[in-house]
Design a protein around this motif. Structure first.
Motif, PDB file in Angstrom:
ATOM      1  N   ARG A 126       0.829  -1.209   0.000  1.00  0.00           N
ATOM      2  CA  ARG A 126       0.000   0.000   0.000  1.00  0.00           C
ATOM      3  C   ARG A 126       0.862   1.256   0.000  1.00  0.00           C
ATOM      4  N   ALA A 127       1.958   1.226   0.754  1.00  0.00           N
ATOM      5  CA  ALA A 127       2.864   2.378   0.766  1.00  0.00           C
ATOM      6  C   ALA A 127       3.455   2.615  -0.619  1.00  0.00           C
ATOM      7  N   GLN A 128       3.788   1.543  -1.322  1.00  0.00           N
ATOM      8  CA  GLN A 128       4.337   1.689  -2.672  1.00  0.00           C
ATOM      9  C   GLN A 128       3.283   2.223  -3.633  1.00  0.00           C
ATOM     10  N   VAL A 129       2.039   1.791  -3.476  1.00  0.00           N
ATOM     11  CA  VAL A 129       0.967   2.330  -4.315  1.00  0.00           C
ATOM     12  C   VAL A 129       0.817   3.832  -4.070  1.00  0.00           C
ATOM     13  N   ALA A 130       0.809   4.234  -2.792  1.00  0.00           N
ATOM     14  CA  ALA A 130       0.674   5.657  -2.460  1.00  0.00           C
ATOM     15  C   ALA A 130       1.824   6.466  -3.044  1.00  0.00           C
ATOM     16  N   LEU A 131       3.043   5.937  -2.981  1.00  0.00           N
ATOM     17  CA  LEU A 131       4.192   6.630  -3.544  1.00  0.00           C
ATOM     18  C   LEU A 131       4.068   6.729  -5.062  1.00  0.00           C
ATOM     19  N   ALA A 132       3.654   5.644  -5.714  1.00  0.00           N
ATOM     20  CA  ALA A 132       3.503   5.660  -7.177  1.00  0.00           C
ATOM     21  C   ALA A 132       2.471   6.698  -7.601  1.00  0.00           C
ATOM     22  N   LEU A 133       1.368   6.797  -6.866  1.00  0.00           N
ATOM     23  CA  LEU A 133       0.346   7.782  -7.193  1.00  0.00           C
ATOM     24  C   LEU A 133       0.866   9.208  -6.983  1.00  0.00           C
ATOM     25  N   ALA A 134       1.605   9.411  -5.894  1.00  0.00           N
ATOM     26  CA  ALA A 134       2.168  10.743  -5.640  1.00  0.00           C
ATOM     27  C   ALA A 134       3.155  11.141  -6.727  1.00  0.00           C
ATOM     28  N   LEU A 135       3.962  10.193  -7.195  1.00  0.00           N
ATOM     29  CA  LEU A 135       4.946  10.493  -8.235  1.00  0.00           C
ATOM     30  C   LEU A 135       4.288  10.692  -9.590  1.00  0.00           C
ATOM     31  N   ALA A 136       3.174   9.982  -9.835  1.00  0.00           N
ATOM     32  CA  ALA A 136       2.468  10.147 -11.109  1.00  0.00           C
ATOM     33  C   ALA A 136       1.938  11.564 -11.279  1.00  0.00           C
ATOM     34  N   LYS A 137       1.742  12.252 -10.175  1.00  0.00           N
ATOM     35  CA  LYS A 137       1.314  13.656 -10.223  1.00  0.00           C
ATOM     36  C   LYS A 137       2.413  14.559 -10.762  1.00  0.00           C
ATOM     37  N   GLN A 138       3.642  14.021 -10.866  1.00  0.00           N
ATOM     38  CA  GLN A 138       4.818  14.763 -11.329  1.00  0.00           C
ATOM     39  C   GLN A 138       5.046  16.018 -10.483  1.00  0.00           C
ATOM     40  N   PRO A 139       5.150  15.831  -9.154  1.00  0.00           N
ATOM     41  CA  PRO A 139       5.281  16.995  -8.275  1.00  0.00           C
ATOM     42  C   PRO A 139       6.688  17.576  -8.319  1.00  0.00           C
ATOM     43  N   ARG A 140       6.782  18.851  -8.056  1.00  0.00           N
ATOM     44  CA  ARG A 140       8.080  19.486  -7.861  1.00  0.00           C
ATOM     45  C   ARG A 140       8.531  19.344  -6.411  1.00  0.00           C
ATOM     46  N   LEU A 141       7.576  19.145  -5.497  1.00  0.00           N
ATOM     47  CA  LEU A 141       7.861  18.926  -4.081  1.00  0.00           C
ATOM     48  C   LEU A 141       7.052  17.727  -3.618  1.00  0.00           C
ATOM     49  N   LEU A 142       7.728  16.765  -2.977  1.00  0.00           N
ATOM     50  CA  LEU A 142       7.082  15.561  -2.464  1.00  0.00           C
ATOM     51  C   LEU A 142       7.225  15.551  -0.946  1.00  0.00           C
ATOM     52  N   LEU A 143       6.091  15.527  -0.237  1.00  0.00           N
ATOM     53  CA  LEU A 143       6.064  15.513   1.224  1.00  0.00           C
ATOM     54  C   LEU A 143       5.644  14.130   1.693  1.00  0.00           C
ATOM     55  N   LEU A 144       6.435  13.525   2.567  1.00  0.00           N
ATOM     56  CA  LEU A 144       6.190  12.165   3.035  1.00  0.00           C
ATOM     57  C   LEU A 144       6.168  12.166   4.562  1.00  0.00           C
ATOM     58  N   ASP A 145       5.022  11.810   5.139  1.00  0.00           N
ATOM     59  CA  ASP A 145       4.837  11.845   6.591  1.00  0.00           C
ATOM     60  C   ASP A 145       4.913  10.425   7.145  1.00  0.00           C
ATOM     61  N   GLU A 146       6.071  10.061   7.687  1.00  0.00           N
ATOM     62  CA  GLU A 146       6.282   8.733   8.278  1.00  0.00           C
ATOM     63  C   GLU A 146       5.811   7.609   7.340  1.00  0.00           C
ATOM     64  N   PRO A 147       6.250   7.605   6.082  1.00  0.00           N
ATOM     65  CA  PRO A 147       5.696   6.629   5.138  1.00  0.00           C
ATOM     66  C   PRO A 147       6.151   5.201   5.388  1.00  0.00           C
TER      67      PRO A 147
END
Length: 296
Positions: free
Chosen positions: A135-156
């Motif tokens: 699930r953590a990997q899915v959440a990371l993949a979705l966050a990266l698919a957004k192509q963000p310039r800043l990625l915030l990760l809270d205790e992932p």
């Protein structure tokens, strides 16, 4: 120096309690930054302010020079993975990728699908039936698919086993290397942070204790062992961060502003973990509001 995230005397209060207070920091672009502090230090509050989920009660927070609160232009450039990796548990990873394309104006569905395939995550299984690491990997993949310039990760990776943590962090490093995304990663796991982060922010008692490049912090901190400390520090010591004593000897972790050439003291190098633990143990009395390279 391009600054991605900037806080100026930032504060957030819940009732009569300040969860974050007088927080001042600047995160340069292209860094993988560790956000470290004990429970209740204000880490999640800072991240929620940076992503626009909370409005400040004092000071200001700016992302790419703008307030993130109620600002869709800025939020389009921010990816966020919350501590409990919230996902629609009845949806599959494939369905979440499809939904993301409809909700984000800049979306790389192929990136998400390829990452999940490389990790062997079943695309058609409801994410509620996946392991915590998956699930953590899915959440990371979705966050990266957004192509963000800043990625915030809270205790992932807090609830993941060591192998799953390593896989998650390897995925993160690979993605950042490919995209140049700036990352702010909150975690208690100092060994993991030391492997992947090149920038450090330490929070304690709702305030920033120290922030700066890991290399600069390591270069400007030393452990000194010598005669019982009487309050007078050797030349070159800007501040004593942490001290312990026996009847005849003192061990000091110090911040320096020049070379120490005192034969009475033995000088030893320290690592990021030594620095973090010293500032956390200090409780904020010796080094409050230090931003590395800027006078306190």
């Amino acid at each position: 120096m391009d600054v991605v995230l900037e806080a100026d005397q930032l504060g957030k209060r819940y009732g009569n309690t300040w969860a974050l207070r007088d927080c001042t920091l600047r995160l340069p672009a292209g860094r993988i930054a560790a956000l470290v502090g004990p429970n209740g230090a204000g880490k999640s509050t800072l991240l929620h302010l940076a992503v626009g989920l909370l409005r400040p009660d004092a000071g200001a927070v700016r992302v790419f020079g703008q307030s993130p609160y109620d600002n869709t232009n800025t939020l389009a450039d921010i990816g966020f993975v919350a501590q409990d990796t919230p996902l629609y548990r009845d949806l599959s990873a494939a369905e979440l990728v499809t939904a993301g394309a409809r909700l984000n104006r800049r979306w790389d569905g192929a990136l998400a699908r390829n990452r999940l395939a490389q990790l062997g995550i079943p695309p058609d299984r409801p994410v509620g039936k996946l392991s915590g690491g998956q699930r953590a990997q899915v959440a990371l993949a979705l966050a990266l698919a957004k192509q963000p310039r800043l990625l915030l990760l809270d205790e992932p990776v807090a609830s993941l086993d060591p192998l799953a943590r390593r896989e998650f962090l390897q995925s993160l490093m690979g993605s950042v290397a490919d995209t140049g995304t700036t990352v702010l990663l909150s975690s208690h796991l100092l060994a993991d942070l030391e492997r992947v982060c090149d920038y450090l922010i330490v929070l304690q008692s709702a305030q920033v204790q120290i922030s700066g490049s890991v290399d600069d912090l390591v270069a400007e901190h030393r452990q000194l062992v010598g005669p019982r400390h009487d309050g007078r520090s050797p030349a070159g010591v800007a501040a004593v961060v942490r001290a312990s004593h026996t009847d005849r000897q003192s061990t000091l972790l110090v911040r320096t502003d020049s070379a120490i050439n005192d034969p009475a003291w033995t000088e030893r190098e320290v690592g990021p973990e030594d620095i973090i633990l010293a500032y956390l143990a200090d409780g904020g009395t010796a080094a409050s509001h230090i931003e590395w390279g800027v006078p306190a």
